[in-house]
Design a protein around this motif. Sequence first.
Motif, short mmCIF file in Angstrom:
data_model
loop_
_atom_site.label_atom_id
_atom_site.label_comp_id
_atom_site.label_asym_id
_atom_site.label_seq_id
_atom_site.Cartn_x
_atom_site.Cartn_y
_atom_site.Cartn_z
N PHE A 84 18.45 -9.62 13.87
CA PHE A 84 18.44 -9.60 12.40
C PHE A 84 17.91 -8.26 11.88
N SER A 85 18.41 -7.85 10.72
CA SER A 85 17.84 -6.69 10.03
C SER A 85 16.48 -7.08 9.46
N ASP A 86 15.72 -6.11 9.01
CA ASP A 86 14.40 -6.38 8.46
C ASP A 86 14.48 -7.36 7.28
N GLU A 87 15.42 -7.14 6.39
CA GLU A 87 15.56 -8.02 5.23
C GLU A 87 15.98 -9.42 5.64
N GLU A 88 16.86 -9.51 6.62
CA GLU A 88 17.33 -10.82 7.08
C GLU A 88 16.18 -11.65 7.66
N LYS A 89 15.24 -10.99 8.33
CA LYS A 89 14.09 -11.71 8.90
C LYS A 89 13.28 -12.38 7.80
N ALA A 90 13.08 -11.67 6.69
CA ALA A 90 12.34 -12.27 5.57
C ALA A 90 13.12 -13.42 4.96
N LEU A 91 14.44 -13.25 4.81
CA LEU A 91 15.27 -14.30 4.23
C LEU A 91 15.25 -15.56 5.08
N ILE A 92 15.36 -15.40 6.39
CA ILE A 92 15.34 -16.56 7.28
C ILE A 92 14.00 -17.26 7.20
N TYR A 93 12.92 -16.50 7.13
CA TYR A 93 11.59 -17.09 6.98
C TYR A 93 11.50 -17.87 5.67
N PHE A 136 -6.61 -6.74 -6.42
CA PHE A 136 -5.61 -7.37 -7.27
C PHE A 136 -4.24 -6.88 -6.81
N ALA A 137 -3.28 -7.78 -6.69
CA ALA A 137 -1.98 -7.38 -6.13
C ALA A 137 -0.82 -7.95 -6.93
N GLU A 138 0.25 -7.18 -6.96
CA GLU A 138 1.52 -7.58 -7.57
C GLU A 138 2.61 -7.43 -6.51
N CYS A 139 3.50 -8.41 -6.40
CA CYS A 139 4.52 -8.42 -5.35
C CYS A 139 5.91 -8.47 -5.99
N LYS A 140 6.79 -7.55 -5.59
CA LYS A 140 8.13 -7.48 -6.17
C LYS A 140 9.20 -7.47 -5.07
N TRP A 141 9.98 -8.55 -5.02
CA TRP A 141 11.11 -8.62 -4.08
C TRP A 141 12.39 -8.38 -4.87
N THR A 142 12.67 -7.12 -5.15
CA THR A 142 13.87 -6.76 -5.90
C THR A 142 14.50 -5.54 -5.25
N LYS A 172 9.71 -4.52 -2.09
CA LYS A 172 10.78 -4.60 -1.09
C LYS A 172 11.49 -3.26 -0.96
N SER A 173 11.64 -2.53 -2.07
CA SER A 173 12.53 -1.36 -2.09
C SER A 173 11.84 -0.03 -2.34
N GLY A 174 10.51 0.00 -2.34
CA GLY A 174 9.83 1.27 -2.53
C GLY A 174 9.36 1.47 -3.97
N PHE A 175 9.02 2.74 -4.32
CA PHE A 175 8.38 3.03 -5.59
C PHE A 175 8.98 4.30 -6.21
N THR A 176 8.95 4.35 -7.53
CA THR A 176 9.45 5.54 -8.22
C THR A 176 8.45 6.68 -8.07
N LEU A 214 0.12 1.53 -2.38
CA LEU A 214 1.54 1.21 -2.55
C LEU A 214 2.09 0.80 -1.18
N ILE A 215 2.45 -0.45 -1.04
CA ILE A 215 2.86 -1.00 0.25
C ILE A 215 4.32 -1.47 0.16
N SER A 216 5.17 -0.81 0.91
CA SER A 216 6.57 -1.24 0.97
C SER A 216 6.72 -2.34 2.00
N TYR A 217 7.85 -3.03 1.94
CA TYR A 217 8.13 -4.08 2.93
C TYR A 217 8.14 -3.49 4.33
N ARG A 218 8.64 -2.26 4.44
CA ARG A 218 8.66 -1.59 5.74
C ARG A 218 7.25 -1.34 6.25
N ASP A 219 6.32 -1.02 5.35
CA ASP A 219 4.92 -0.82 5.73
C ASP A 219 4.32 -2.10 6.30
N ILE A 220 4.71 -3.23 5.72
CA ILE A 220 4.23 -4.53 6.21
C ILE A 220 4.71 -4.75 7.63
#
Length: 409
Positions: free
Chosen positions: A125-134, A341-347, A378-382, A397-403
């Motif tokens: 599975f790709s990295d994104e697919e692993k999260a989706l399956i979970y 304090f944390a904010e999570c964005k899966w977009t 999920k997709s990084g930062f501006t 700033l933590i990307s999904y890849r960093d996780i």
Amino acid sequence: MTQSRREFASCPWRRTGIEAETSFLSFQSALEYVFKLSGKKRMVLAIDEYPYITRSSKSLASTLQLLIDKYKDTSKLMLILCGSSMSYMEDHVLAYKAPLYGRRTAQIKLLPFDFEETCRCFRRFSDEEKALIYGVVGGTPQYLLQIDDRLSVEDNIKKTCLNPASPIYEEPANLLKQEVREPAIYNAVITAIATGASRMSEISSKVGEDVNVCSSYIKNLLTLGIVQKEIPYGEKTSKKTIYAIGDNMFRFWYRFVPENNSIIARGAADLAYKRIAPHLSDYMGRTFEEICRQYLWELLLNKKSPVQFSFLGRWWGTDPKKRSQSEIDIMGEQNKDTALFAECKWTNEKVDLGVLEKLAERSNLFTHQNKYLYLFSKSGFTRGCIEKARKRGNVFLISYRDILKEFQL
């Protein structure tokens, strides 16, 4: 010695001293035989699905009680009782009035795999697919065995959750029937929560039952671990209590399958998936929050966290300045002076400066002097968000890849 004789001599039952085709007239005689054998050497007896056996032999628990007491000083037996019915094991094995109460030397509540462990089950599975399956099936090994990482996530969903012939398709309903007496109302309560009703009044309205009635059903679902109770971080009791589905498999199934049941029953898995697909990103928001919590715990355990928290949770309440509702995805405190304090964005869009400023503003609702802000994306930062984070100095700033890197995936 011939090969057949060597195999005969090495058979497990030969090593235990139990002759081939040995038969017993009762559970008691069989168990007592094992207890006597274990007086000479260490032995392990595992009884799987203990609840099913006790339903066919009502006296089994009392028999075990008798034998344990009789042979406790001479037996070297390790007796393992396993059961998938959590309510039965708690009521009939662990409870104070149960025959075996006080005779256990250990107990283990086997939990599903976490995100890291689930990812290690799938190499293709790709990295994104692993999260989706979970997010779709969670970390229960039996469900993960139904997933094929040579197929896409879409095809896996169609093959399992949207296929009436799949073992997973009726699994939530079957598990519920195993645990409760009135599955219809429980199904309605879980469906209400999975489709957006989080407060008791909202659940009651959707189900069409009195609040007191729904409350008793939810209490049982909390005990079974199917539903989770949440209150705003830092509050011990609150009228703001909300409820959520605790298991990803249950959450996905009850969110999408009942409303598409007629389509699925007609074998139209493609059509059902087309209706589900536009909502997957929004659905994954809560799953990503859980993944981010697991990441923060990983940092703490590896001594990389700037905040030595002991609990993580969500916070929601009223912003007195704006007189509006506000929410923080994840919060954790070290003491009255230090918190994260944390904010999570899966977009699919990069997180921008506005998200960082909003999190900083919401953190100011609290009086901690040392505040650490975490933005998960999920997709990084501006670029603007990255520059502002660098200037502030207390922003991660933590990307999904960093996780994934932290989990060494």
